[in-house]
Scaffold this motif. Structure first.
Motif, PDB file in Angstrom:
ATOM      1  N   THR A 115     -41.257  -4.516 -50.137  1.00  0.00           N
ATOM      2  CA  THR A 115     -40.395  -5.771 -50.046  1.00  0.00           C
ATOM      3  C   THR A 115     -40.549  -6.509 -51.064  1.00  0.00           C
ATOM      4  N   GLY A 116     -39.563  -7.666 -51.352  1.00  0.00           N
ATOM      5  CA  GLY A 116     -39.697  -8.719 -52.374  1.00  0.00           C
ATOM      6  C   GLY A 116     -39.113  -8.113 -53.562  1.00  0.00           C
ATOM      7  N   THR A 117     -39.684  -8.491 -54.840  1.00  0.00           N
ATOM      8  CA  THR A 117     -39.100  -7.977 -56.068  1.00  0.00           C
ATOM      9  C   THR A 117     -39.820  -6.886 -56.525  1.00  0.00           C
ATOM     10  N   LEU A 118     -39.143  -5.986 -57.107  1.00  0.00           N
ATOM     11  CA  LEU A 118     -39.705  -4.788 -58.019  1.00  0.00           C
ATOM     12  C   LEU A 118     -40.227  -5.301 -59.196  1.00  0.00           C
ATOM     13  N   LEU A 119     -41.666  -5.056 -59.242  1.00  0.00           N
ATOM     14  CA  LEU A 119     -42.486  -5.830 -60.426  1.00  0.00           C
ATOM     15  C   LEU A 119     -42.445  -4.843 -61.685  1.00  0.00           C
ATOM     16  N   GLY A 120     -42.541  -3.443 -61.195  1.00  0.00           N
ATOM     17  CA  GLY A 120     -42.765  -2.292 -62.417  1.00  0.00           C
ATOM     18  C   GLY A 120     -42.922  -0.887 -61.611  1.00  0.00           C
ATOM     19  N   SER A 121     -42.408  -0.076 -62.478  1.00  0.00           N
ATOM     20  CA  SER A 121     -42.398   1.347 -62.130  1.00  0.00           C
ATOM     21  C   SER A 121     -43.034   2.319 -63.040  1.00  0.00           C
ATOM     22  N   VAL A 122     -43.613   3.374 -62.752  1.00  0.00           N
ATOM     23  CA  VAL A 122     -44.136   4.333 -63.437  1.00  0.00           C
ATOM     24  C   VAL A 122     -43.888   5.775 -63.123  1.00  0.00           C
ATOM     25  N   THR A 123     -43.214   6.327 -64.271  1.00  0.00           N
ATOM     26  CA  THR A 123     -42.938   7.843 -63.920  1.00  0.00           C
ATOM     27  C   THR A 123     -44.028   8.752 -64.179  1.00  0.00           C
ATOM     28  N   LEU A 124     -44.464   9.501 -63.395  1.00  0.00           N
ATOM     29  CA  LEU A 124     -45.922  10.331 -63.624  1.00  0.00           C
ATOM     30  C   LEU A 124     -45.294  11.804 -64.131  1.00  0.00           C
ATOM     31  N   SER A 125     -45.612  12.210 -65.045  1.00  0.00           N
ATOM     32  CA  SER A 125     -45.010  13.676 -65.555  1.00  0.00           C
ATOM     33  C   SER A 125     -46.089  14.863 -64.561  1.00  0.00           C
ATOM     34  N   ALA A 126     -45.581  15.984 -64.378  1.00  0.00           N
ATOM     35  CA  ALA A 126     -46.261  16.970 -63.685  1.00  0.00           C
ATOM     36  C   ALA A 126     -47.504  17.313 -64.585  1.00  0.00           C
ATOM     37  N   THR A 127     -48.509  17.524 -63.820  1.00  0.00           N
ATOM     38  CA  THR A 127     -49.576  17.981 -64.424  1.00  0.00           C
ATOM     39  C   THR A 127     -49.851  19.583 -64.343  1.00  0.00           C
ATOM     40  N   GLY A 128     -48.850  20.354 -63.704  1.00  0.00           N
ATOM     41  CA  GLY A 128     -48.936  21.607 -63.666  1.00  0.00           C
ATOM     42  C   GLY A 128     -49.385  22.304 -62.316  1.00  0.00           C
ATOM     43  N   ASP A 129     -50.352  21.675 -61.739  1.00  0.00           N
ATOM     44  CA  ASP A 129     -51.130  21.968 -60.756  1.00  0.00           C
ATOM     45  C   ASP A 129     -52.023  20.976 -60.169  1.00  0.00           C
ATOM     46  N   TYR A 130     -52.714  21.118 -58.921  1.00  0.00           N
ATOM     47  CA  TYR A 130     -53.745  20.186 -58.296  1.00  0.00           C
ATOM     48  C   TYR A 130     -55.183  20.038 -58.863  1.00  0.00           C
ATOM     49  N   SER A 131     -55.273  20.891 -59.978  1.00  0.00           N
ATOM     50  CA  SER A 131     -56.662  20.832 -60.563  1.00  0.00           C
ATOM     51  C   SER A 131     -56.676  20.046 -61.843  1.00  0.00           C
ATOM     52  N   THR A 132     -55.710  19.943 -62.477  1.00  0.00           N
ATOM     53  CA  THR A 132     -55.416  19.067 -63.848  1.00  0.00           C
ATOM     54  C   THR A 132     -55.204  17.795 -63.348  1.00  0.00           C
ATOM     55  N   TRP A 133     -55.985  16.952 -63.861  1.00  0.00           N
ATOM     56  CA  TRP A 133     -56.006  15.319 -63.482  1.00  0.00           C
ATOM     57  C   TRP A 133     -55.443  14.668 -64.741  1.00  0.00           C
ATOM     58  N   LYS A 134     -54.683  13.657 -64.727  1.00  0.00           N
ATOM     59  CA  LYS A 134     -54.331  12.784 -65.758  1.00  0.00           C
ATOM     60  C   LYS A 134     -54.545  11.209 -65.168  1.00  0.00           C
ATOM     61  N   GLN A 135     -54.935  10.410 -66.414  1.00  0.00           N
ATOM     62  CA  GLN A 135     -55.188   8.822 -65.919  1.00  0.00           C
ATOM     63  C   GLN A 135     -53.529   8.281 -66.113  1.00  0.00           C
ATOM     64  N   ALA A 136     -53.245   7.348 -65.275  1.00  0.00           N
ATOM     65  CA  ALA A 136     -51.827   6.469 -65.706  1.00  0.00           C
ATOM     66  C   ALA A 136     -52.356   5.100 -65.252  1.00  0.00           C
ATOM     67  N   VAL A 137     -51.546   4.222 -65.905  1.00  0.00           N
ATOM     68  CA  VAL A 137     -51.751   2.732 -65.578  1.00  0.00           C
ATOM     69  C   VAL A 137     -50.186   2.192 -65.416  1.00  0.00           C
ATOM     70  N   LEU A 138     -50.123   1.636 -64.167  1.00  0.00           N
ATOM     71  CA  LEU A 138     -48.902   0.853 -63.818  1.00  0.00           C
ATOM     72  C   LEU A 138     -48.664  -0.521 -64.158  1.00  0.00           C
ATOM     73  N   SER A 139     -48.432  -1.223 -65.226  1.00  0.00           N
ATOM     74  CA  SER A 139     -48.383  -2.561 -65.668  1.00  0.00           C
ATOM     75  C   SER A 139     -47.168  -3.027 -65.063  1.00  0.00           C
ATOM     76  N   PHE A 140     -47.492  -4.317 -64.686  1.00  0.00           N
ATOM     77  CA  PHE A 140     -46.248  -5.244 -64.307  1.00  0.00           C
ATOM     78  C   PHE A 140     -46.505  -6.640 -64.434  1.00  0.00           C
ATOM     79  N   ALA A 141     -45.622  -7.501 -64.341  1.00  0.00           N
ATOM     80  CA  ALA A 141     -45.590  -8.814 -64.518  1.00  0.00           C
ATOM     81  C   ALA A 141     -45.723  -9.506 -63.186  1.00  0.00           C
ATOM     82  N   GLY A 142     -46.548 -10.301 -62.666  1.00  0.00           N
ATOM     83  CA  GLY A 142     -46.808 -11.067 -61.520  1.00  0.00           C
ATOM     84  C   GLY A 142     -47.833 -10.300 -60.657  1.00  0.00           C
ATOM     85  N   SER A 143     -47.785 -10.726 -59.289  1.00  0.00           N
ATOM     86  CA  SER A 143     -48.990 -10.176 -58.250  1.00  0.00           C
ATOM     87  C   SER A 143     -48.382  -9.218 -57.273  1.00  0.00           C
ATOM     88  N   ALA A 144     -48.657  -7.962 -57.287  1.00  0.00           N
ATOM     89  CA  ALA A 144     -47.859  -6.946 -56.287  1.00  0.00           C
ATOM     90  C   ALA A 144     -48.907  -6.821 -55.206  1.00  0.00           C
TER      91      ALA A 144
END
Length: 187
Positions: A115-144
């Motif tokens: 609820t409230g204001t949408l502060l930010g989004s991140v789209t995650l690309s496919a890694t191909g399977d569940y044994s290949t891991w990537k790190q991501a950062v969701l940056s946003f303004a404000g407090s989520a």
């Protein structure tokens, strides 16, 4: 003495010290289908399961934390969503690892349960399977206070979720450390 007092004041003024840092690693032996729910202090989950590798289930063999991961499982239920709620809020960003077969989206909101204001989004690309891991950062303004994980349903697993320190917090911490070092050199 004045430098040490100033360094302490800078450190205490830093928002990074205002609350315990957010860190969720899912390191537990989860029973198959077990909800994460309120396992972590100050963080609650809705429609998120914990999964652990065992002899018969070894999809997440390369996960950052080897024992368990989180997985959104909505089972095709209409009008159902998955959330991670942090009542105290997270300011600035969220870091996490993920693995999945398709692209997915995570959204940050100012209120609980998406609820409230949408502060930010991140789209995650496919890694191909569940044994290949990537790190991501969701940056946003404000407090989520919540993160909508619905877009991860059946396509991604999560591990090692942590708050990203605000740049101002890091700057204050470094300034305090520099003052302490200057004090020691003078002494």
């Amino acid at each position: 003495m004045k430098l040490a007092a100033l360094a302490l004041a800078l450190g205490l003024a830093s928002p990074a010290f205002a609350a315990a840092p957010l860190s969720v690693d899912f390191e537990k032996n989860w029973s198959y289908g077990e909800e994460v729910a309120n396992t972590y202090e100050g963080v609650s989950f809705t429609n998120v399961l914990g999964l652990s590798n065992d002899v018969d289930f070894s999809y997440f063999t390369n996960a950052p934390s080897p024992l368990g991961v989180a997985f959104v499982q909505l089972d095709g239920v209409v009008n159902t969503a998955a959330y991670m709620n942090v009542a105290a809020g997270v300011t600035g960003g969220l870091s996490f690892h993920y693995a999945g077969t398709d692209a997915a989206v995570i959204n940050a909101y100012s209120g609980l349960n998406g609820t409230g204001t949408l502060l930010g989004s991140v789209t995650l690309s496919a890694t191909g399977d569940y044994s290949t891991w990537k790190q991501a950062v969701l940056s946003f303004a404000g407090s989520a206070q919540s993160f909508d994980l619905t877009g991860l349903n059946g396509v991604a697993a999560l591990d090692n979720i942590a708050a990203v320190p605000e740049p101002s917090s890091i700057a204050l911490l470094l300034a305090g450390g520099a003052l302490l070092m200057a004090r020691r050199r003078r002494a």
